[in-house]
Design a protein around this motif. Sequence first.
Motif, PDB file in Angstrom:
ATOM      1  N   VAL A   1       0.844  -1.201   0.000  1.00 46.85           N
ATOM      2  CA  VAL A   1       0.000   0.000   0.000  1.00 46.85           C
ATOM      3  C   VAL A   1       0.875   1.245   0.000  1.00 46.85           C
ATOM      4  CG1 VAL A   1      -1.692   1.310   1.350  1.00 46.85           C
ATOM      5  CG2 VAL A   1      -2.010  -1.136   1.009  1.00 46.85           C
ATOM      6  N   GLY A   2       1.986   1.202   0.719  1.00 45.93           N
ATOM      7  CA  GLY A   2       2.943   2.315   0.697  1.00 45.93           C
ATOM      8  C   GLY A   2       3.494   2.546  -0.705  1.00 45.93           C
ATOM      9  N   PHE A   3       3.842   1.469  -1.388  1.00 44.96           N
ATOM     10  CA  PHE A   3       4.294   1.583  -2.780  1.00 44.96           C
ATOM     11  C   PHE A   3       3.214   2.230  -3.641  1.00 44.96           C
ATOM     12  CE2 PHE A   3       7.187  -2.406  -2.379  1.00 44.96           C
ATOM     13  CZ  PHE A   3       8.240  -1.630  -1.932  1.00 44.96           C
ATOM     14  N   ASN A   4       1.960   1.779  -3.451  1.00 40.75           N
ATOM     15  CA  ASN A   4       0.851   2.344  -4.227  1.00 40.75           C
ATOM     16  C   ASN A   4       0.688   3.836  -3.969  1.00 40.75           C
ATOM     17  OD1 ASN A   4      -0.906  -0.690  -3.908  1.00 40.75           O
ATOM     18  ND2 ASN A   4      -0.284   0.190  -5.842  1.00 40.75           N
ATOM     19  N   PHE A   5       0.822   4.243  -2.732  1.00 41.11           N
ATOM     20  CA  PHE A   5       0.708   5.658  -2.370  1.00 41.11           C
ATOM     21  C   PHE A   5       1.773   6.487  -3.090  1.00 41.11           C
ATOM     22  CE2 PHE A   5       1.668   9.213   0.493  1.00 41.11           C
ATOM     23  CZ  PHE A   5       0.409   9.790   0.615  1.00 41.11           C
ATOM     24  N   ILE A   6       3.006   6.023  -3.042  1.00 37.12           N
ATOM     25  CA  ILE A   6       4.112   6.713  -3.717  1.00 37.12           C
ATOM     26  C   ILE A   6       3.884   6.745  -5.225  1.00 37.12           C
ATOM     27  CG2 ILE A   6       6.584   6.554  -4.274  1.00 37.12           C
ATOM     28  CD1 ILE A   6       6.898   5.348  -1.390  1.00 37.12           C
ATOM     29  N   GLN A   7       3.454   5.622  -5.780  1.00 37.07           N
ATOM     30  CA  GLN A   7       3.213   5.557  -7.222  1.00 37.07           C
ATOM     31  C   GLN A   7       2.099   6.510  -7.647  1.00 37.07           C
ATOM     32  OE1 GLN A   7       2.445   1.413  -7.192  1.00 37.07           O
ATOM     33  NE2 GLN A   7       4.592   0.833  -7.505  1.00 37.07           N
ATOM     34  N   LEU A   8       1.037   6.582  -6.859  1.00 35.91           N
ATOM     35  CA  LEU A   8      -0.072   7.471  -7.188  1.00 35.91           C
ATOM     36  C   LEU A   8       0.382   8.927  -7.240  1.00 35.91           C
ATOM     37  CD1 LEU A   8      -3.109   7.702  -7.741  1.00 35.91           C
ATOM     38  CD2 LEU A   8      -3.435   7.912  -5.268  1.00 35.91           C
ATOM     39  N   PHE A   9       1.159   9.343  -6.259  1.00 35.77           N
ATOM     40  CA  PHE A   9       1.601  10.730  -6.248  1.00 35.77           C
ATOM     41  C   PHE A   9       2.699  11.008  -7.276  1.00 35.77           C
ATOM     42  CE2 PHE A   9      -1.028  10.783  -2.598  1.00 35.77           C
ATOM     43  CZ  PHE A   9      -1.582  12.054  -2.653  1.00 35.77           C
ATOM     44  N   THR A  10       3.424   9.979  -7.676  1.00 34.64           N
ATOM     45  CA  THR A  10       4.366  10.136  -8.778  1.00 34.64           C
ATOM     46  C   THR A  10       3.605  10.307 -10.094  1.00 34.64           C
ATOM     47  OG1 THR A  10       5.997   8.788  -7.604  1.00 34.64           O
ATOM     48  CG2 THR A  10       6.356   9.116  -9.954  1.00 34.64           C
ATOM     49  N   ILE A  11       2.494   9.614 -10.236  1.00 35.32           N
ATOM     50  CA  ILE A  11       1.637   9.801 -11.414  1.00 35.32           C
ATOM     51  C   ILE A  11       1.135  11.238 -11.467  1.00 35.32           C
ATOM     52  CG2 ILE A  11      -0.591   9.165 -12.448  1.00 35.32           C
ATOM     53  CD1 ILE A  11      -0.073   6.304 -11.240  1.00 35.32           C
ATOM     54  N   PHE A  12       0.656  11.754 -10.333  1.00 32.86           N
ATOM     55  CA  PHE A  12       0.198  13.146 -10.273  1.00 32.86           C
ATOM     56  C   PHE A  12       1.325  14.120 -10.615  1.00 32.86           C
ATOM     57  CE2 PHE A  12      -3.092  11.812  -6.855  1.00 32.86           C
ATOM     58  CZ  PHE A  12      -3.960  11.359  -7.831  1.00 32.86           C
ATOM     59  N   HIS A  13       2.513  13.844 -10.094  1.00 32.37           N
ATOM     60  CA  HIS A  13       3.685  14.684 -10.364  1.00 32.37           C
ATOM     61  C   HIS A  13       3.988  14.693 -11.857  1.00 32.37           C
ATOM     62  CE1 HIS A  13       7.642  16.481  -9.687  1.00 32.37           C
ATOM     63  NE2 HIS A  13       8.105  15.579 -10.526  1.00 32.37           N
ATOM     64  N   GLY A  14       3.972  13.522 -12.468  1.00 34.62           N
ATOM     65  CA  GLY A  14       4.211  13.422 -13.907  1.00 34.62           C
ATOM     66  C   GLY A  14       3.177  14.195 -14.704  1.00 34.62           C
ATOM     67  N   TYR A  15       1.934  14.147 -14.258  1.00 36.88           N
ATOM     68  CA  TYR A  15       0.864  14.877 -14.948  1.00 36.88           C
ATOM     69  C   TYR A  15       1.068  16.386 -14.818  1.00 36.88           C
ATOM     70  CZ  TYR A  15      -3.724  16.605 -16.193  1.00 36.88           C
ATOM     71  OH  TYR A  15      -4.748  17.303 -16.778  1.00 36.88           O
ATOM     72  N   ILE A  16       1.340  16.837 -13.617  1.00 37.85           N
ATOM     73  CA  ILE A  16       1.521  18.276 -13.375  1.00 37.85           C
ATOM     74  C   ILE A  16       2.678  18.833 -14.198  1.00 37.85           C
ATOM     75  CG2 ILE A  16       2.261  19.963 -11.626  1.00 37.85           C
ATOM     76  CD1 ILE A  16       0.614  18.277  -9.603  1.00 37.85           C
ATOM     77  N   HIS A  17       3.757  18.060 -14.293  1.00 38.61           N
ATOM     78  CA  HIS A  17       4.954  18.512 -15.011  1.00 38.61           C
ATOM     79  C   HIS A  17       4.982  18.051 -16.464  1.00 38.61           C
ATOM     80  CE1 HIS A  17       6.851  20.338 -11.543  1.00 38.61           C
ATOM     81  NE2 HIS A  17       6.355  19.327 -10.842  1.00 38.61           N
ATOM     82  N   GLN A  18       3.881  17.488 -16.925  1.00 34.64           N
ATOM     83  CA  GLN A  18       3.735  17.001 -18.289  1.00 34.64           C
ATOM     84  C   GLN A  18       4.840  16.030 -18.684  1.00 34.64           C
ATOM     85  OE1 GLN A  18       3.288  20.533 -20.673  1.00 34.64           O
ATOM     86  NE2 GLN A  18       1.206  20.871 -19.945  1.00 34.64           N
ATOM     87  N   ASP A  19       5.239  15.217 -17.724  1.00 38.57           N
ATOM     88  CA  ASP A  19       6.226  14.165 -17.964  1.00 38.57           C
ATOM     89  C   ASP A  19       5.445  12.872 -18.172  1.00 38.57           C
ATOM     90  OD1 ASP A  19       8.253  12.291 -17.992  1.00 38.57           O
ATOM     91  OD2 ASP A  19       9.334  13.171 -16.294  1.00 38.57           O
ATOM     92  N   TYR A  20       4.978  12.687 -19.389  1.00 39.22           N
ATOM     93  CA  TYR A  20       4.074  11.576 -19.670  1.00 39.22           C
ATOM     94  C   TYR A  20       4.766  10.223 -19.630  1.00 39.22           C
ATOM     95  CZ  TYR A  20       1.062  15.449 -20.698  1.00 39.22           C
ATOM     96  OH  TYR A  20       0.337  16.603 -20.575  1.00 39.22           O
ATOM     97  N   LEU A  21       6.046  10.193 -19.898  1.00 44.37           N
ATOM     98  CA  LEU A  21       6.798   8.938 -19.790  1.00 44.37           C
ATOM     99  C   LEU A  21       6.801   8.472 -18.332  1.00 44.37           C
ATOM    100  CD1 LEU A  21       8.526   6.794 -21.138  1.00 44.37           C
ATOM    101  CD2 LEU A  21      10.502   8.264 -20.760  1.00 44.37           C
ATOM    102  N   LEU A  22       7.106   9.395 -17.430  1.00 41.87           N
ATOM    103  CA  LEU A  22       7.085   9.075 -16.001  1.00 41.87           C
ATOM    104  C   LEU A  22       5.685   8.643 -15.583  1.00 41.87           C
ATOM    105  CD1 LEU A  22       8.674   9.186 -13.266  1.00 41.87           C
ATOM    106  CD2 LEU A  22       7.734  11.483 -13.004  1.00 41.87           C
ATOM    107  N   MET A  23       4.689   9.375 -16.039  1.00 40.24           N
ATOM    108  CA  MET A  23       3.315   9.097 -15.677  1.00 40.24           C
ATOM    109  C   MET A  23       2.879   7.703 -16.156  1.00 40.24           C
ATOM    110  SD  MET A  23       0.105  11.612 -16.291  1.00 40.24           S
ATOM    111  CE  MET A  23      -0.528  10.952 -17.812  1.00 40.24           C
ATOM    112  N   ILE A  24       3.162   7.378 -17.393  1.00 42.27           N
ATOM    113  CA  ILE A  24       2.767   6.073 -17.941  1.00 42.27           C
ATOM    114  C   ILE A  24       3.507   4.933 -17.237  1.00 42.27           C
ATOM    115  CG2 ILE A  24       2.864   4.613 -20.008  1.00 42.27           C
ATOM    116  CD1 ILE A  24       2.301   7.236 -21.603  1.00 42.27           C
ATOM    117  N   GLY A  25       4.798   5.126 -17.010  1.00 44.73           N
ATOM    118  CA  GLY A  25       5.574   4.100 -16.309  1.00 44.73           C
ATOM    119  C   GLY A  25       5.029   3.815 -14.923  1.00 44.73           C
TER     120      GLY A  25
END
Length: 92
Positions: free
Chosen positions: A44-68
């Motif tokens: 669940v901790g991994f999922n939490f980090i991954q979710l906010f990394t997805i948001f970070h990728g979206y905010i910064h338009q880093d779609y490679l990071l977001m998709i990964g």
Amino acid sequence: MWFTVVIETVFSIGLFINAALFIPQAVKLFRFKNPQGLSLITFVGFNFIQLFTIFHGYIHQDYLLMIGYILSFITCGSVSLMIIVLKLKQRK
């Protein structure tokens, strides 16, 4: 310039490897139906980090990071979900 290409390529490959690392755990859980030895808090901790990394990728338009990280969120999330389901079944 070539250094940037190498870093971007290795980073891209690393994102997919990161997602793939959860697959053996999911297969093992599906196959043996035993969550013993797995920490739900960790996944669940991994999922939490991954979710906010997805948001970070979206905010910064880093779609490679977001998709990964969406792929990692799906694979890790499936492990988390299987742990929850199997632990609930064991309690019954």
